[in-house]
Each structure stands twice: as structure tokens, then as C-alpha cells.
Write an enzyme that holds these catalytic residues in place. Structure first.
Site, PDB file in Angstrom:
ATOM      1  N   SER A   1       0.814  -1.225   0.000  1.00 17.36           N
ATOM      2  CA  SER A   1       0.000   0.000   0.000  1.00 17.36           C
ATOM      3  C   SER A   1       0.840   1.265   0.000  1.00 17.36           C
ATOM      4  O   SER A   1       0.303   2.352   0.208  1.00 17.36           O
ATOM      5  CB  SER A   1      -0.935   0.010   1.215  1.00 17.36           C
ATOM      6  OG  SER A   1      -0.198   0.019   2.423  1.00 17.36           O
TER       7      SER A   1
ATOM      8  N   LYS B   1      -7.380   3.234   8.139  1.00 18.69           N
ATOM      9  CA  LYS B   1      -6.567   4.300   7.560  1.00 18.69           C
ATOM     10  C   LYS B   1      -7.314   5.632   7.543  1.00 18.69           C
ATOM     11  O   LYS B   1      -6.751   6.683   7.885  1.00 18.69           O
ATOM     12  CB  LYS B   1      -6.130   3.918   6.143  1.00 18.69           C
ATOM     13  CG  LYS B   1      -5.141   2.760   6.112  1.00 18.69           C
ATOM     14  CD  LYS B   1      -4.820   2.335   4.697  1.00 18.69           C
ATOM     15  CE  LYS B   1      -3.826   1.172   4.674  1.00 18.69           C
ATOM     16  NZ  LYS B   1      -3.521   0.722   3.298  1.00 18.69           N
TER      17      LYS B   1
END
Length: 302
Positions: free
Chosen positions: A180, A223
Site C-alpha cells: 500500500s 486508515k
């Protein structure tokens, strides 16, 4: 307090706390100068805008205790063209850094050729129709962002020259891995080449391919919550993660932060280095929920 011995510090603390009361009515009054003696020394966190200098981008990661901001730092110096990656990274994140480097080199090479009037080779499959060919929006965005750099670049030369490039993920004592960090690393390296800081109100996540496509990642809820806690206003997410946002992000949170979905790295670059962005410092997120509509935008419309 830390400048004194233990006995001296204890006496100072007792004297300060004695000033708090209680008074004749039994009330306690605690002022700001009493707090260090009650809760200890103030914890200092550097301002996010101060950390986002040239060569630094702000990403998002997930740990065992939830999401957190993940900074990527890049620097360059005279050397032999060597790439160094540090931060106790796993193999997946190391490959993300290498992919980001190769992607930028390739895009700058072809953009330089286009700027000089040389056509980029295109492989077409199936019947060809000139009227059916889409306009290369991503290429246009990349050339707009890198125009000052392209005008001074020789397409036959490495954009990093013979400089050594060092990419570091801070908090080196903490192991890190996962697919990511590609978009964040690309923005940090682009900032280094352009000598321009990435806008400080945005955190990003997403993996990239060698063609610049942004791939979906996991941990979206954690996140986004981490960005919200830090007072971030905008988050760039992979286009394919829209369903995770709709299913996992609370509506109140969606009203406090704007989520932008990107399909291609050029859309992230266009946002991160937009010329019309005013300087901004993050503010703590409001604890009260907002009834505003979710802040969804599609970066492909930029």
C-alpha cells in the site's frame, strides 16, 4: 522539572500543587503552569506541515492497534546512481519503492519525447479507428505537473542522474510491510525531482503498477480513521476501494473528511502538486459528528 534533582523537583511540585488549593470554600483551581507537575512534561509532536518538506509524502498504514500516518522520506546526493531503502521493510514494500522509481523514469522519458515532438509508440489490439482513440488525459496531467522539469531534461538521461537516492520509512525499529506504499513513495520521489513539497492537507494510500494504475488495498476503515484523528482534510484512495468506504466508514466521519478516488498515478500527482492550493496546516478533527453529505469525489474528473 527535569533540570533539577529528584528531591528538588518533588519540592517544586509540592509548592506548585499547594497553590491550587483548596480555598476556604473547598475549591481547587488548576492553571496551565500547574499541569507539568500533575501530568508530567508536555508531549511534543511536530506539526504535519513542518514534516512535509521537499521529498516527503504522507501515507497511511495499519498496525495491530489500528491505522496510523506513515511518512515516506526521499533524498538524493552525489554518488553512483545507487538506490538505498531503509526502515526495516519487508520485500513487498521494497518492491514498491523500486516500482515507483521505474515508473517515474519511464513516464519522464516518454513525456520528454512527446515534448520534443517525438511520438510515443502505441500497441493496438483489434480494429483501429482514429476517431475512437481516447484522449490521453493521464499523460496531459503528468506533463502539466512536470512541465518545468521536462523543459530542462534530456530524455536520453536518467532524471536522477548519477545521484544516489535514499528512501526512508521513519520509525526504523518497527517492522513494516504490505502492498500500500506505492502511491506515497511515487509522490515523495516526484517531490524530490520537482523540488516542490507535496500538499500538506492530504494523506494517500494505494499500490501502483509499472503502467501507473492504482490498485486497491486493505485496511481502508482504519486508515481513514487515522487521517481523521490527525485532522487531515483529504484522503486519496484507490478507485476500486469505493465499496469498502460505503460499507465501513461511518456517515458522520464521511462528513468531516473528503475522500478522493484515483485510478491512475497521474491523478494523484495532479492533486498533490496542484498550483491553486493554498498553504494549510492540519487542525484537530471535531469530536462532534457532521450531518453533511459524504465528501466523495472522483479524481478521474480532474
Amino acid at each position: 522539572v527535569g533540570a533539577f534533582t529528584g528531591a528538588e523537583a518533588e519540592k517544586l511540585a509540592e509548592a506548585a500543587l499547594a497553590q491550587c488549593g483548596p480555598d476556604a470554600e473547598g475549591r481547587l483551581v488548576v492553571d496551565a503552569h500547574h499541569l507539568p507537575h500533575i501530568v508530567g512534561a508536555e508531549m511534543f509532536e511536530p506539526d504535519l506541515a513542518e514534516r512535509l518538506t521537499v521529498g516527503v509524502a504522507m501515507g497511511l498504514g495499519v498496525t495491530a492497534v489500528g491505522g496510523q500516518l506513515l511518512f515516506v522520506e526521499a533524498t538524493r546526493g552525489k554518488g553512483s546512481g545507487r538506490l538505498t531503502v531503509t526502515g526495516q521493510l519487508g520485500e513487498v514494500m521494497r518492491e514498491s519503492v523500486i516500482t515507483a522509481m521505474s515508473l517515474l523514469r519511464s513516464k519522464i522519458y516518454y513525456a520528454s519525447l512527446a515534448a520534443n515532438g517525438e511520438a510515443r509508440p502505441v500497441v493496438r489490439v483489434g480494429p483501429y479507428s482514429a476517431s475512437a482513440m481516447p484522449r490521453p488525459l493521464e499523460s496531459d496531467k503528468f506533463q502539466e505537473v512536470f512541465q518545468p522539469f521536462l523543459s530542462q531534461t534530456d530524455a536520453t538521461k536518467d532524471p536522477f542522474g548519477n545521484d544516489d537516492v535514499h528512501v526512508h520509512f521513519p520509525a526504523g525499529a518497527i517492522p513494516k510491510d504490505g502492498p500500500s506504499a506505492g502511491v506515497t513513495t511515487t509522490l515523495a520521489l516526484a517531490s524530490l525531482l520537482l523540488n516542490r513539497p507535496v500538499r500538506s492537507d492530504t494523506a494517500v494510500t494505494g499500490e501502483i503498477t509499472l503502467r501507473g494504475h492504482v490498485l486497491p488495498v486493505g485496511g481502508i476503515r482504519d486508515k481513514v480513521l487515522a487521517a481523521h484523528r490527525a485532522g487531515i482534510r483529504h484522503v486519496l484512495l484507490p478507485f476500486a476501494n469505493q465499496r469498502h468506504v460505503k460499507d465501513d466508514i461511518p456517515p458522520a466521519l464521511q462528513g468531516d473528511i473528503e475522500l478522493h478516488f484515483v485510478k491512475h498515478i497521474d491523478e494523484a500527482l495532479a492533486w498533490a502538486f496542484a498550483d491553486n492550493v493554498k498553504s494549510w496546516a492540519p487542525e484537530p478533527a471535531s469530536s462532534a459528528g457532521s450531518s453533511a453529505a459524504p465528501g466523495f469525489t472522483m479524481m478521474s474528473k480532474l
